[in-house]
Design an enzyme around this catalytic site. Sequence first.
Site, PDB file in Angstrom:
ATOM      1  N   HIS A  59      -6.206  11.680  -9.029  1.00  0.00           N
ATOM      2  CA  HIS A  59      -7.597  12.137  -9.128  1.00  0.00           C
ATOM      3  C   HIS A  59      -8.525  11.371  -8.180  1.00  0.00           C
ATOM      4  O   HIS A  59      -9.672  11.769  -7.998  1.00  0.00           O
ATOM      5  CB  HIS A  59      -8.092  12.077 -10.574  1.00  0.00           C
ATOM      6  CG  HIS A  59      -8.463  10.714 -11.067  1.00  0.00           C
ATOM      7  ND1 HIS A  59      -9.212  10.510 -12.205  1.00  0.00           N
ATOM      8  CD2 HIS A  59      -8.177   9.456 -10.606  1.00  0.00           C
ATOM      9  CE1 HIS A  59      -9.384   9.232 -12.408  1.00  0.00           C
ATOM     10  NE2 HIS A  59      -8.773   8.560 -11.459  1.00  0.00           N
ATOM     11  N   ASP A  64       0.877  -1.169   0.000  1.00  0.00           N
ATOM     12  CA  ASP A  64       0.000   0.000   0.000  1.00  0.00           C
ATOM     13  C   ASP A  64       0.911   1.214   0.000  1.00  0.00           C
ATOM     14  O   ASP A  64       1.582   1.485   1.003  1.00  0.00           O
ATOM     15  CB  ASP A  64      -0.894  -0.033   1.239  1.00  0.00           C
ATOM     16  CG  ASP A  64      -1.811   1.176   1.365  1.00  0.00           C
ATOM     17  OD1 ASP A  64      -1.520   2.220   0.749  1.00  0.00           O
ATOM     18  OD2 ASP A  64      -2.812   1.088   2.086  1.00  0.00           O
TER      19      ASP A  64
END
Length: 346
Positions: free
Chosen positions: A256, A237
């Site tokens: 985004h 991660d």
Amino acid sequence: MDSMGDLDYPQIILQYSSGFLVSKVMFTACELGVFDLLLESGEPLSSDAIATRLGTSTTGMERLLDACVGLKLLAVELTQGGALYRNTEISSIYLTKSSPRSQYHIMMYYSNTVYLCWHYLADAVREGRNQYERAFSISSEDPFGAMYRSEEEMLKFMAGQNSVWSICGRDVLAAFDLSSFRQIYDLGGGGGALAREYVTLYPDSTVTIYDLSKVVQLAKERFVPTEEHRITFHEGDFFNNSIPEAELYILSKILHDWDDDRCRQLLAKVYKACKPGGGVLLIESLLNEDRSGPLETQLYSMNMLVQTEGKERTAAEYSKLLEAAGFGEIQVKRTGKLYDAVLGRK
């Protein structure tokens, strides 16, 4: 018509209001296998033959086929025996499963997942948050936990992203000359389509796909061939685990998904890990600086509202985020296609 010109505004409003009907016709024809059947048949077929082979009603299929003709997704030929339907070039290339440029998987993801979230767009606007809880009765706190709520959903999402890069990847990777970068990390690289485009375009490079463990496992099993030794994997991660050193980091449609604080956090980690002289390549759909368009990007930003924690941004906004992390020599290239490229250097 009036002082505003010759535009037929009532007609425009009616077209806008029925826009969702267009997408559902295309989604349904894909889902039922209309375009695949016509490709496999090798000859035009009647609506009765198509309905029989696909197990649908004849009346429903005839109306669907006629609507696809209106959308230029099918062509029709009137014969003495009745109407015969065939694919057009656009449907054969982009809407059949077997085509290397197929967009079938992203169509299915939009139809079965995105479309359901958009049903609650008004709630998303009121609340300013994604709508997984209403659409799927699951927590909206972790957007990717919701998006990857099952292996089936992960596969749909990964296959959909791969289909996008099959037609957009080369444009963004060739926007700058990246041949000087040999060691690349593709953060959130998913199914690996962009990595495969990269090593094809820059054959002396190696790309490591950095993604969650469950994503990496599916990428290895389903999407990236084992004989492609220029592509490797790193499980983790990137918000919570370390980011290894590299010459170039690719963040394709990553920023985004997140608000400015999370973007700054991630870019600071990337800058720290980046080799001196290296860089970061952002691949995003850029808004005009006055936010007047492009329409596709404005709609994508609405989709970020209903599905993620992020938004689409202008080139200046991405440049500001890169500069805050320490990157300089920032260059922006608009491709004229769906996605653009922003390159920052360390």
